[in-house]
Scaffold this motif. Sequence first.
Motif, PDB file in Angstrom:
ATOM      1  N   THR A  47     -13.722  -7.765  -2.871  1.00 38.38           N
ATOM      2  CA  THR A  47     -12.233  -7.483  -2.311  1.00 38.38           C
ATOM      3  C   THR A  47     -11.419  -8.546  -2.533  1.00 38.38           C
ATOM      4  OG1 THR A  47     -12.997  -7.961  -0.128  1.00 38.38           O
ATOM      5  CG2 THR A  47     -13.399  -5.646  -1.128  1.00 38.38           C
ATOM      6  N   GLU A  48     -11.685  -9.677  -2.601  1.00 36.62           N
ATOM      7  CA  GLU A  48     -10.926 -10.813  -2.754  1.00 36.62           C
ATOM      8  C   GLU A  48     -11.375 -11.958  -3.706  1.00 36.62           C
ATOM      9  OE1 GLU A  48      -8.001 -12.742  -2.851  1.00 36.62           O
ATOM     10  OE2 GLU A  48      -7.460 -11.849  -1.063  1.00 36.62           O
ATOM     11  N   GLY A  49     -10.319 -12.558  -4.507  1.00 38.82           N
ATOM     12  CA  GLY A  49     -10.681 -13.725  -5.411  1.00 38.82           C
ATOM     13  C   GLY A  49     -10.824 -14.962  -4.924  1.00 38.82           C
ATOM     14  N   ARG A  50     -11.445 -15.872  -5.691  1.00 40.78           N
ATOM     15  CA  ARG A  50     -11.562 -17.430  -5.090  1.00 40.78           C
ATOM     16  C   ARG A  50     -10.162 -18.134  -5.336  1.00 40.78           C
ATOM     17  NH1 ARG A  50     -16.889 -18.813  -8.819  1.00 40.78           N
ATOM     18  NH2 ARG A  50     -18.225 -17.023  -8.070  1.00 40.78           N
ATOM     19  N   GLY A  51      -9.275 -17.737  -6.356  1.00 43.56           N
ATOM     20  CA  GLY A  51      -8.253 -18.417  -6.401  1.00 43.56           C
ATOM     21  C   GLY A  51      -8.050 -19.397  -7.356  1.00 43.56           C
TER      22      GLY A  51
END
Length: 699
Positions: free
Chosen positions: A155-159
Amino acid sequence: MASLGTFTILAAFVVSAYAAAASVAGARRASRGLVDSAIGAFHLVAALMTVGTAVIMHAFVTDDYSVKYVQRYSDSVQPFIYKLTSYWGGLDGSIMFWVFLLAIFGSIAVQVNRERHRELMPYVVAIISVVQMFFLFLMVFHNDPFDTYLLSAPTEGRGLNPLLQNAYMVTHPPALYVGFVGMTIPFAFGLAALITGHLDDSWLRAVRRWTMVSWLFLSFGLTLGMIWAYEVLGWGGYWGWDPVENAGLLPWLTATAFLHSVMVQERRGMLKVWNVSLVIVTFFLTIFGTFMTRSGVVQSVHAFGEDRALAWMFTAFMVVLLTVSFGFLIYRLPLLRSRHELDSWVSREAAFLANNWILLFAALFVLFATMFPTLSEALMGERLTVGPPFFNKWMVPIGLVLLFLTGVGPLLAWRKSTLMNLKEQFLWPVAVGLVTLGGLAVAGVPAWPAGLCFALCAFVAATVAQEFLRGAAVRRRATGTDVLTAMIGLVVRSTRRYGGYIVHLGIVLMFFGFAGEAFKIDEQMLLKPGEQAKVGRYSVRNDGVRVTDDGQKQMVTAHLTVFRDGKEIDKAYPGKWVYRRHEQQPITDVAIRRSLAEDLYIVMPGFELQDQSVTLQVVVNPLVDWIWAGFGILVFGTLLAMLPEQAVGLATAKVPAPAATAMLILMLVLGGAPPRGAPTMDVDLKAEARQADELTDLD
């Protein structure tokens, strides 16, 4: 959408294979229809890669974390511009971006030269298609940027790496990629000329501008990388001989050699083997630089990581590249005989040849020193590192010799310089250089290397000024105009020659900035609140530490007051930034107070919030901004040198000096096309002929 992206890559690979096979078959069978179908397929690859690029960018913008590459290099709080630039922020996307650029450039090059160099086109298409196939093969079988999670997506990326979330990283990598990829076009034309045996100068004319554009973007990318290292990494310098920095420098050196030696072939019919070899070596070094940064064979903060399988694939491709290229070169040696021999070592040809030898030696030295740790580990089992002092020990004298030759070349005549010619040409530049060196010695400036560098800068600047003034004087006598109008007419009459002189002037300013490194002051200090420390003419006072948060990162900032000679002149705010999900990678926020004389450069390596104390690194960097100014002059000179001389001359022929200057600037923007309704005049052909003869005598 990921499936569409995967399809575009597979389709591009198949279509590239068809373009390569059909173009060669069409050339062998003299089938125009087959060659045309290959060219159509070649253009289709560009369209497919454009669609693939749009798909991957859409995935980044919409936070599609089902795509592994997007999840690794983006997150929801990342600014929009960095979501887009994440496309080339990792290994898989950078390879795809490479193919996208090559497809676009190749399509443009083939379209522009389709009728002009019809005999070369089938093999140009085949060669570029084979290079595309190699990188597409890497994506299809090893580094698929559209690879997805099989089960549930995060649901979220590492960036993106915080070091890359910087404005310079938006433009620096693409500029280098354009420079690297652009060198494929000269290579394709050169190898096509070897394959077909059409080894007259026409293929050089087809690739000269491509090489200049690629060289300019390489220069742009290297300079942006220097600025990024200076402003972001926080170590007080701009060039550390890092392997990835060197990867961009290597093809720049050999491309610079080619741009000089190609003039000798055009003017005297010499150095044909040398020029073809330089084109091959330059392209090889772009592939080798890509190999270094993506295979893990060298250790660098810029590298994409270690991948041994990828290293072997690149190695195999480079072996085939060198074997085929130099195999055809050896086969065609009888067709590459020079029309003339070197008449004298005191000539412009000899100066260009010496310049090329030194540039090639510099490239080989940097290549060997960069790979030395890897070679030592492979041969002796121990990784021996090579640091900046070793590079500087050798490259400083090499750079000064190149700077000297930059001033010598224009002063020598073609074929042979007479004693009278040498005396007339060298008198004032040498006098200016010697007077500068003597004045610096009296002022206490050490002769090595700073004093000698300043003196050589003066020598080259005097050479450029003398060339402009003498040329303007000749034109003024021929046309009866004033000095300014004569100068403008001189430049627009020979944009390539005088654009090159302006490039040399930019190089002079950059070396002037490099010489400031000898006077650098670098000190560290610990300051409690209210304490003050002195560095050179400057004093810095600690006014406390503040902590802020913008939702993406936490920022710790030192508030400082800067004094010069006891008088307050500015506030400075160095800091440390910690990004979400990258807590182990704090980023340095450098405070820089710029001036033409020197930069005051302040970094905060450490801090204590409890007692508000800070550890500071304060650096005084003399003349560093002259480097960036010199690059600006270099860009202007390169753009001027690329303009078609006839178009510029027509557009500025019948206007007064101020209007001609404005028209020349407009021509730079329009890329050489004369504006509609541009004023013209009847040129005094006899005067122009007399001027041409006198300018030739000056050479």
